[in-house]
Design a protein around this motif. Structure first.
Motif, short mmCIF file in Angstrom:
data_model
loop_
_atom_site.label_atom_id
_atom_site.label_comp_id
_atom_site.label_asym_id
_atom_site.label_seq_id
_atom_site.Cartn_x
_atom_site.Cartn_y
_atom_site.Cartn_z
N GLY A 138 0.83 -1.19 0.00
CA GLY A 138 0.00 0.00 0.00
C GLY A 138 0.87 1.24 0.00
O GLY A 138 1.87 1.33 -0.72
N SER A 139 0.51 2.19 0.82
CA SER A 139 1.26 3.45 0.89
C SER A 139 0.74 4.26 2.06
O SER A 139 -0.42 4.10 2.47
CB SER A 139 1.07 4.25 -0.41
N VAL A 140 1.58 5.13 2.57
CA VAL A 140 1.11 6.13 3.53
C VAL A 140 -0.05 6.91 2.91
O VAL A 140 -0.98 7.33 3.62
CB VAL A 140 2.26 7.07 3.94
N LEU A 141 -0.02 7.08 1.58
CA LEU A 141 -1.07 7.82 0.89
C LEU A 141 -2.36 7.00 0.75
O LEU A 141 -3.32 7.46 0.14
CB LEU A 141 -0.59 8.31 -0.47
N GLY A 142 -2.38 5.81 1.32
CA GLY A 142 -3.62 5.06 1.46
C GLY A 142 -4.24 5.28 2.82
O GLY A 142 -5.28 4.70 3.14
N LYS A 143 -3.61 6.16 3.61
CA LYS A 143 -4.12 6.46 4.95
C LYS A 143 -4.41 7.95 5.11
O LYS A 143 -5.23 8.35 5.93
CB LYS A 143 -3.09 6.02 6.01
N VAL A 144 -3.71 8.77 4.34
CA VAL A 144 -3.92 10.23 4.38
C VAL A 144 -3.95 10.75 2.94
O VAL A 144 -3.33 10.17 2.05
CB VAL A 144 -2.81 10.95 5.16
N GLY A 145 -4.66 11.81 2.70
CA GLY A 145 -4.70 12.40 1.37
C GLY A 145 -3.48 13.28 1.12
O GLY A 145 -2.76 13.66 2.04
N ARG A 146 -3.26 13.60 -0.14
CA ARG A 146 -2.16 14.48 -0.54
C ARG A 146 -2.60 15.26 -1.76
O ARG A 146 -3.20 14.69 -2.68
CB ARG A 146 -0.91 13.65 -0.87
N PRO A 147 -2.33 16.56 -1.80
CA PRO A 147 -2.71 17.34 -2.98
C PRO A 147 -2.05 16.79 -4.24
O PRO A 147 -0.95 16.24 -4.19
CB PRO A 147 -2.18 18.75 -2.66
N GLU A 148 -2.74 16.93 -5.35
CA GLU A 148 -2.24 16.50 -6.66
C GLU A 148 -1.96 15.00 -6.70
O GLU A 148 -1.08 14.53 -7.41
CB GLU A 148 -0.99 17.31 -7.05
N SER A 149 -2.75 14.23 -5.93
CA SER A 149 -2.57 12.77 -5.87
C SER A 149 -3.90 12.05 -5.78
O SER A 149 -3.98 10.96 -5.22
CB SER A 149 -1.70 12.40 -4.66
N VAL A 150 -4.96 12.66 -6.32
CA VAL A 150 -6.30 12.10 -6.13
C VAL A 150 -6.39 10.67 -6.64
O VAL A 150 -6.90 9.77 -5.95
CB VAL A 150 -7.36 12.99 -6.83
N HIS A 174 -5.87 -20.66 6.13
CA HIS A 174 -4.44 -20.65 6.44
C HIS A 174 -3.67 -19.71 5.51
O HIS A 174 -2.52 -19.98 5.16
CB HIS A 174 -3.84 -22.06 6.37
N ILE A 175 -4.31 -18.64 5.10
CA ILE A 175 -3.67 -17.64 4.23
C ILE A 175 -3.60 -16.32 4.98
O ILE A 175 -4.62 -15.73 5.33
CB ILE A 175 -4.44 -17.46 2.91
N LYS A 176 -2.38 -15.87 5.24
CA LYS A 176 -2.18 -14.57 5.88
C LYS A 176 -2.29 -13.46 4.83
O LYS A 176 -1.91 -13.65 3.67
CB LYS A 176 -0.80 -14.50 6.53
N VAL A 177 -2.77 -12.31 5.26
CA VAL A 177 -2.82 -11.12 4.39
C VAL A 177 -2.27 -9.94 5.17
O VAL A 177 -2.72 -9.66 6.29
CB VAL A 177 -4.25 -10.80 3.91
N THR A 178 -1.30 -9.27 4.59
CA THR A 178 -0.67 -8.11 5.23
C THR A 178 -0.68 -6.94 4.26
O THR A 178 -0.43 -7.11 3.06
CB THR A 178 0.79 -8.42 5.62
N CYS A 179 -0.94 -5.76 4.76
CA CYS A 179 -0.81 -4.54 3.97
C CYS A 179 0.40 -3.76 4.49
O CYS A 179 0.43 -3.35 5.65
CB CYS A 179 -2.07 -3.68 4.08
N LEU A 180 1.40 -3.61 3.65
CA LEU A 180 2.63 -2.89 4.01
C LEU A 180 2.57 -1.50 3.39
O LEU A 180 2.50 -1.36 2.17
CB LEU A 180 3.85 -3.66 3.49
N ASN A 181 2.59 -0.48 4.25
CA ASN A 181 2.42 0.91 3.80
C ASN A 181 3.72 1.69 3.97
O ASN A 181 4.02 2.20 5.06
CB ASN A 181 1.32 1.59 4.61
N PRO A 182 4.51 1.85 2.91
CA PRO A 182 5.72 2.64 3.01
C PRO A 182 5.45 4.13 2.86
O PRO A 182 4.50 4.54 2.18
CB PRO A 182 6.58 2.15 1.84
N GLY A 183 6.30 4.92 3.48
CA GLY A 183 6.33 6.35 3.21
C GLY A 183 7.20 6.60 1.98
O GLY A 183 7.29 5.74 1.10
N SER A 184 7.85 7.74 1.91
CA SER A 184 8.65 8.09 0.73
C SER A 184 9.84 7.14 0.59
O SER A 184 10.57 6.88 1.55
CB SER A 184 9.12 9.53 0.81
#
Length: 239
Positions: A138-150, A174-184
């Protein structure tokens, strides 16, 4: 999970982050199918990672091609235990300057492609009782908005919802699911919005270490979501 001898799929393998993921998985003993749309880049990566890396030229947003690749490559005797949904596009403009082609491209790659490859692989994963793992980038931008990134934010908020719902659906299989959200990250990903990569951004190899930690958790332990940010995101000259 012990990664040694596991079969892994990494989408977007030709990118800086996908390359780092593929390399770390191979160093841990996995066989990696690296998916991307550009054959030349994949072949260059093959030369670096050797026989444990299998390059696959594939646009994951094309339903029939995804289904054909999965059915001809895998079987009940040859099942991937790891899927890393890393492929993604990003284009960063004001909404009135964002073309429908750019919007559709991000939806197709970041959401439709992730859905298609995951749905096809899950069918196989469900046939065994061993623990498997799907990691969605995912991304940090999946948790907060950012201008010019709609458009981009929309897709990454979608990755959050996809991951949360998929976890609840698949945990009893028996299937794990993880969302990894990196910043820049120190790649050229945000170059179109005027953000140049620098050394204070997250380094792909360290995010790959984080991925290995997530995958190597005990079978009955799940990190369902993790957000990773630079401690100091400023350019060195701005500190």
């Amino acid at each position: 999970m012990h990664i040694q001898n596991k079969i892994a799929i990494v989408t977007g393998a030709s990118s800086g982050l996908g390359r780092a993921f593929s390399k770390s998985l191979i160093e841990k003993g996995a066989l990696v199918y690296g998916l991307a749309r550009t054959e030349k880049v994949l072949q260059e990566l093959k030369q670096d990672l050797k026989e444990k890396f299998i390059p696959v030229v594939l646009d994951i947003s094309e339903e029939k091609k995804v289904e054909e690749w999965v059915t001809t490559t895998f079987s009940k005797e040859n099942i991937p235990q790891i899927l890393v949904n890393n492929a993604g596009l990003g284009s960063f403009h004001k909404i009135e300057e964002t073309s429908f082609k750019e919007w559709s491209g991000m939806i197709n790659s970041n959401l439709n492609g992730m859905f298609l490859i995951t749905a096809a692989i899950v069918k196989l994963m469900k046939t065994t009782a061993e623990v498997k793992h799907i990691v969605n980038i995912g991304s940090v931008l999946g948790k907060v908005g950012r201008p010019e990134s709609v458009a981009y934010c929309t897709t990454k908020f979608g990755v959050q919802g996809f991951s949360a719902a998929l976890l609840k659906e698949l945990r009893e299989d028996h299937i794990k699911v993880t969302c990894l959200n990196p910043g820049s990250i120190a790649t050229d990903f945000f170059k179109t919005s005027g953000i140049e990569a620098h050394q204070n951004m997250l380094q792909p190899k360290y995010l790959a270490h984080t991925l290995m930690h997530i995958l190597e958790t005990p079978d009955n332990m799940l990190i369902d979501e993790i957000t990773v940010r630079p401690l100091n995101p400023k350019k060195p000259e701005e500190e």
